[in-house]
Design a protein around this motif. Structure first.
Motif, mmCIF file in Angstrom:
data_model
loop_
_atom_site.group_PDB
_atom_site.id
_atom_site.type_symbol
_atom_site.label_atom_id
_atom_site.label_comp_id
_atom_site.label_asym_id
_atom_site.label_seq_id
_atom_site.Cartn_x
_atom_site.Cartn_y
_atom_site.Cartn_z
ATOM 1 N N VAL A 83 -0.620 -1.255 25.704
ATOM 2 C CA VAL A 83 -0.725 -2.007 24.444
ATOM 3 C C VAL A 83 -0.199 -1.106 23.331
ATOM 4 O O VAL A 83 -0.815 -0.088 23.005
ATOM 5 N N GLU A 84 0.937 -1.456 22.781
ATOM 6 C CA GLU A 84 1.533 -0.643 21.723
ATOM 7 C C GLU A 84 1.067 -1.157 20.359
ATOM 8 O O GLU A 84 1.219 -2.331 20.040
ATOM 9 N N MET A 85 0.518 -0.263 19.571
ATOM 10 C CA MET A 85 -0.001 -0.600 18.248
ATOM 11 C C MET A 85 0.838 0.129 17.200
ATOM 12 O O MET A 85 0.744 1.349 17.058
ATOM 13 N N GLN A 86 1.683 -0.614 16.512
ATOM 14 C CA GLN A 86 2.543 -0.037 15.481
ATOM 15 C C GLN A 86 1.811 -0.087 14.144
ATOM 16 O O GLN A 86 1.581 -1.152 13.585
ATOM 17 N N ILE A 87 1.456 1.082 13.651
ATOM 18 C CA ILE A 87 0.656 1.202 12.430
ATOM 19 C C ILE A 87 1.549 1.644 11.283
ATOM 20 O O ILE A 87 2.231 2.676 11.394
ATOM 21 N N PRO A 88 1.576 0.913 10.189
ATOM 22 C CA PRO A 88 2.375 1.353 9.035
ATOM 23 C C PRO A 88 1.722 2.535 8.334
ATOM 24 O O PRO A 88 0.490 2.653 8.297
ATOM 25 N N MET A 89 2.529 3.411 7.820
ATOM 26 C CA MET A 89 2.006 4.554 7.075
ATOM 27 C C MET A 89 1.630 4.119 5.655
ATOM 28 O O MET A 89 2.090 3.087 5.157
ATOM 29 N N SER A 90 0.817 4.939 5.006
ATOM 30 C CA SER A 90 0.490 4.678 3.601
ATOM 31 C C SER A 90 1.714 4.954 2.735
ATOM 32 O O SER A 90 2.671 5.610 3.159
ATOM 33 N N GLN A 91 1.666 4.464 1.514
ATOM 34 C CA GLN A 91 2.805 4.633 0.616
ATOM 35 C C GLN A 91 3.087 6.108 0.345
ATOM 36 O O GLN A 91 4.252 6.534 0.305
ATOM 37 N N ASN A 92 2.036 6.901 0.174
ATOM 38 C CA ASN A 92 2.236 8.332 -0.076
ATOM 39 C C ASN A 92 2.833 9.035 1.145
ATOM 40 O O ASN A 92 3.653 9.948 0.999
ATOM 41 N N MET A 93 2.417 8.633 2.341
ATOM 42 C CA MET A 93 2.990 9.236 3.543
ATOM 43 C C MET A 93 4.470 8.894 3.678
ATOM 44 O O MET A 93 5.280 9.743 4.079
ATOM 45 N N ILE A 94 4.836 7.661 3.334
ATOM 46 C CA ILE A 94 6.256 7.270 3.370
ATOM 47 C C ILE A 94 7.062 8.094 2.386
ATOM 48 O O ILE A 94 8.169 8.573 2.701
ATOM 49 N N LEU A 95 6.505 8.302 1.196
ATOM 50 C CA LEU A 95 7.204 9.103 0.189
ATOM 51 C C LEU A 95 7.343 10.552 0.648
ATOM 52 O O LEU A 95 8.412 11.168 0.481
ATOM 53 N N LEU A 96 6.270 11.086 1.211
ATOM 54 C CA LEU A 96 6.336 12.465 1.705
ATOM 55 C C LEU A 96 7.409 12.615 2.776
ATOM 56 O O LEU A 96 8.198 13.573 2.762
ATOM 57 N N GLN A 97 7.453 11.687 3.720
ATOM 58 C CA GLN A 97 8.464 11.745 4.767
ATOM 59 C C GLN A 97 9.866 11.660 4.171
ATOM 60 O O GLN A 97 10.769 12.404 4.577
ATOM 61 N N THR A 98 10.040 10.815 3.190
ATOM 62 C CA THR A 98 11.357 10.656 2.554
ATOM 63 C C THR A 98 11.782 11.942 1.871
ATOM 64 O O THR A 98 12.934 12.390 2.015
ATOM 65 N N TYR A 99 10.872 12.560 1.129
ATOM 66 C CA TYR A 99 11.214 13.793 0.413
ATOM 67 C C TYR A 99 11.519 14.931 1.383
ATOM 68 O O TYR A 99 12.464 15.715 1.157
#
Length: 937
Positions: free
Chosen positions: A227-243
């Protein structure tokens, strides 16, 4: 009955055993946990009919095949040697097969020679085996075969290749078989797999990737329920990954602009976020590291730092991520890095990391990990629901009750020890309490906290219980009490970091005197990763939790309408997690037997001690009904597939695997990159196998094998015969006496490859004795500089000039490594000049590599008499014995520390130069160190 007493022919013994196995199909040993799978039987059949190298994919594994193979040869009528095995692997095979083992580090050479005669399966260190083969301690003609594991580590001049060459020279009928599960390890360098097969005398290459038709069919038939559960990251985590990705892209562009010739092809953003990035980086840069400019070196180190920050963002909590990023926002680090901390993306990254911990009012209010909620949903809702639905599908009442009352065992797999600790604390303490005390431990300011965190400073926390150190009658103000607790937390974690640092330092000390255990590149990059490794060593690899039902919790009713106290569903839905213990030194079977409570096992994919193989043993021991992959891992997922294929259970009884992953992130990309790289490695090996040309003499069993030919040297004592043919007896094999400590290097193997007989002995004067007049003291550049500064080299040169007419000091450097810019160069030059002046008879020679050194020795020996081993080993012994007798009479030195003192000191008078702290460390006791210090001063 020993191997000597049987006198059984090796070839017939092996043939008989192979025929027996073919008749039975596979070995049915009682202590084998399960029979071989179909593809494993094919693997075994290939290895039995030919000598080859078996390379399998990650998680597919060859352990069962190797166990079956070893089970064939564990009686005294045969002898099989297993080399290149790690200590955990060796202990695992011994425990499963109950075979006798040679403890090469704890028994004497005479006992080892006697143990070889008992036959069976024996695990031997390669360097020790080389020495035993050269000194004829091993009955080579009675060896049935040699098995090599981790074959991708074999190089041209390594100890394993040397041992196999010595074995094949004297034994033409025994087998050699090699195993490896690292296909990518054969892609580094040009023609590495062909070199491995040539050095191992192997003629066949067997490839078993995950996409092999037989493997695919076998594992697909018994596929676990995923069972694959795709969990979205929080907005701050997305920004951190982008930076962080922006910073990586900028640094990669700078690297490519500084190196336009394309030497750094593997330095890409995709590879930077993969788990194999450090190994890939080392394989590509080690040879050209000295050619890179200083800015490139800094950028490479910074890329590893950014990868660590990316891992912290995806796998760790907000407080841990903020602590990691804060460490690099200092003035001291700003002068060390390549300048990435001054970029706009770096500034935004630091602010975003802080924003995950503090809210808009600057109050301590860290955000929760998105995966925590998903994990809670799996444990509290999905698993109980699945148990109920499965029970409904069972028609038999007794079977249904048995299913409901069956102990629920849940296995949670994580990336590292930090994540294991995080989940254990989250489940037992809750998110708020865990994050608050995590902040205290990492010295994060919590003086201004949000409403949900203001009640925690006066409470205790599991795992870091605060105990007051002041007497009870002294009242402690509230403010100072909080400060005291924070100090205690910092003290505890500081002690763990110190212990981890000491462990890392001890690991690096296990090398020869003055020999560098790492390349220049590794030394330069060590600082950027030491902190990360130290952090992970502070946490355990595994934890065990139990689930207890609350007092007034709801309870299910049985079919008869009575209250059911044994059903595990209420405990799963609303029970409390309790920390039982760690899985490291605990009898898991006993814990599961003693309690019927639901149990949660949290562990890493790869144990620090036992590696990835420990997961196989964990699955066989626990037999979990539910598995939660908190992080993605290629090897672990395949190990679960193999585990289910062995069980061959009905679909309803198979393990249900929940994979929690952040979709569209660096975590998913890292997983896909690992799969792609392994596939490309196998495709390369398949192409290599199709185009490979194997010479007839590759197996080394024929007399005309090129690699077995040795050059002969004319005996200088025989009379000259002009044009008259020289008798065969006038030709002798050249001989060099080598100190046993030199077998840690590749040079003895390279000397032997040139047709020179290598005689290992313990000698106190020189490292290599070429003739009765010539002795060579060989130094690497780091050892040369160290011994020159300490004065040890003067003592060694003094002894060589005393006993040999033509002493030689050979300094061996690596042409790929830059060493002329070392610190204090003028002092080294002055010391070398002083050495040459004081010892004019010593010739100083320089060699660019071990291969060149072996060739140089051959040229120097040409026309010289052969050295006498007895005389060479006796020189300097009386001097050494007198020094030991003197040391034993000093206060503080006894039988417990004399060996360490002799090993660390070159001369007894060097004790006078050591400080009290150095003497205490040398003797292992402050009291004894004080006694010795007082007597000397």
């Amino acid at each position: 009955m020993s191997l000597y007493e049987t006198g059984k022919d090796v070839k017939s013994a092996f043939t008989c055993t192979a025929e027996q196995l073919e008749e039975a199909g596979c070995i049915g040993e009682e202590d084998m946990s399960s029979s071989l799978l179909c593809y494993e039987q094919h693997m075994l059949s290939e290895l039995l009919h030919s000598e080859g190298l078996l390379v399998c994919g990650k998680g597919v594994g060859y352990e069962k095949v190797l166990l079956t193979l070893l089970a064939m040869f564990r009686d005294a009528t045969t002898m099989v040697l297993v080399v290149n095995c790690t200590e955990p692997e060796k202990q695992s095979y011994i425990s499963r097969l109950g075979i006798r083992n040679i403890q090469v580090s704890s028994i004497t050479p005479a006992e080892r020679a006697h143990a070889y005669g008992w036959g069976g399966v024996q695990f031997v260190d390669a360097s020790v085996l080389v020495t035993d083969l050269l000194l004829n301690r091993v009955p080579v003609e009675l060896i049935t075969g040699v098995i090599v594991v981790r074959a991708n580590k074999i190089k041209d001049a390594c100890s394993v290749a040397f041992a196999l060459r010595l074995y094949r020279q004297k034994n033409k009928v025994g087998f050699i078989k090699a195993f490896s599960k690292n296909a990518e390890g054969f892609t580094y360098g040009h023609g590495h797999v062909e070199d491995v097969m040539r050095n191992s005398f192997l003629t066949e290459l067997f490839l078993w990737p995950r996409f092999h038709a037989t493997v695919k069919e076998e594992l697909t038939s018994w596929q676990p329920i995923v069972v694959e559960m795709q969990i979205p990251m929080s907005q701050n985590m997305i920004l951190l990954q982008t930076y962080i990705l922006d910073l990586m892209k900028d640094l990669v562009r700078n690297v490519q602009s500084l190196n336009p010739n394309g030497e750094l092809r593997e330095v890409t953003v995709e590879n930077c976020i993969s788990k194999k990035f450090p190994k890939t980086l080392k394989a590509e840069l080690d040879a050209i590291w000295y050619q890179l400019c200083e800015q490139t070196k800094r950028i490479v180190a910074d890329l590893r730092v950014l990868r660590a920050l990316m891992v912290s963002t995806l796998h760790h909590d907000a407080v841990a991520c903020y602590t990691a990023t804060r460490r690099f926002r200092s003035t001291e680090y700003a002068f060390k890095n390549s300048g990435w901390t001054l970029l706009d993306s770096a500034d935004k990254m630091f602010k975003t990391a802080k924003g995950r911990v503090y809210n808009m009012d600057n109050e301590f209010d860290p955000e929760h990990c998105p995966k925590w909620e998903a994990l809670t949903k799996v444990l509290r809702q999905d698993i109980p629901t699945n148990i109920k639905e499965t029970a409904k599908n069972i028609r038999s009442k007794d079977e249904r009750l048995k299913h409901l009352h069956q102990q629920v065992k849940i296995l949670i797999l994580c990336q590292d020890g930090n994540a294991c600790y995080q989940l254990a604390e989250y489940l037992t303490q809750g998110p708020h309490r865990y994050l608050f005390y995590k902040a205290l431990k990492n010295d994060v300011d919590v003086s201004k906290a949000a409403e949900s965190y203001r009640r925690f400073p006066t409470e205790h926390r599991s795992g870091y219980t605060v105990k007051s150190v002041e007497p009870k009658q002294q009242a402690v103000p509230e403010a100072s009490a909080g400060s005291s607790r924070r100090s205690l937390f910092r003290e505890k974690i500081s002690k763990r970091h110190t212990d981890a640092a000491k462990k890392a330092e001890e690991d690096l000390k296990d090398q020869d005197e003055g020999e560098s255990s790492m390349s220049k590149m590794e030394a330069d990059l060590l600082e950027s990763t030491q902190q990360e490794q130290g952090d992970n060593r502070c946490f355990k690899d595994s934890y065990i939790l139990t689930m207890s039902q609350k007092g007034a919790a709801e309870r299910t009713n049985s079919d008869a309408g009575k209250e059911d106290n044994q059903c595990n569903i209420p405990k799963l839905e609303c029970g409390e997690f309790e920390l039982a213990s760690a899985m490291e030194n605990v009898d898991i079977t006993k814990i599961m037997t003693d309690s019927n409570k639901p149990m949660v096992f949290i562990r890493t994919f790869k144990s620090e001690i036992n590696g990835t193989d420990s997961l196989d043993r964990t699955l066989e021991t626990i037999k979990p009904r539910y598995i939660v992959m908190y992080h993605s891992h290629v090897t672990a997922l395949r190990q679960i597939e193999v585990y289910e294929a062995r069980q061959q259970r009905h679909e309803l009884d198979r393990a249900r695997v929940f994979v929690i992953i952040h979709s569209g992130t660096a975590e998913e990309q890292s997983y896909l990159t690992a799969v792609r790289r392994e596939k490309q490695a196998f495709e390369l090996l398949i192409d290599t196998k199709q185009n490979m040309v194997v010479p007839e003499h590759r197996d080394g069993k024929s007399e005309d094998a090129i690699i077995m030919l040795q050059t002969k040297q004319e005996d200088p004592t025989s009379p000259a015969g002009g044009d008259q043919a020289v008798a065969t007896e006038s030709f002798i094999t050249p001989r060099i006496i080598v100190d046993k400590r030199e077998f840690r290097s590749d040079l003895p193997c390279l000397i032997h490859c040139r047709g020179i007989e290598v005689v290992p002995m313990t000698i106190t004067v020189g490292d290599y004795i070429l003739s009765p007049e010539i002795a060579v003291e060989r130094k690497s550049v780091p050892d040369f500089v160290t011994s020159l500064k300490s004065g040890r080299l003067y003592h060694q040169c003094d002894r060589m000039t005393r006993y040999y007419a033509k002493p030689i000091l050979l300094i061996e450097f690596d042409r790929k490594t830059q060493f002329h810019h070392q610190q204090h160069l003028s002092k080294v030059e002055d010391a070398l000049a002083c050495l040459v002046v004081n010892f004019p008879s010593i010739q100083v020679m320089w060699s660019p590599s071990a291969t060149a050194t072996a060739k140089l020795y051959e040229l120097i020996k040409r026309g010289k008499q052969e050295p006498d081993p007895v005389k060479a080993s006796s020189l300097g012994i009386n001097e050494e014995a007198d020094g030991i007798n003197f040391l034993q009479n000093l206060p503080g030195i006894d039988s417990t520390n004399i060996a360490n003192v002799v090993e660390q000191l070159d001369r007894p008078k060097d004790l006078h130069k050591k400080s009290f702290a150095e003497l205490a460390e040398l003797l292992g006791c402050k009291i004894k160190g004080k006694m010795l210090w007082d007597s000397l001063n």
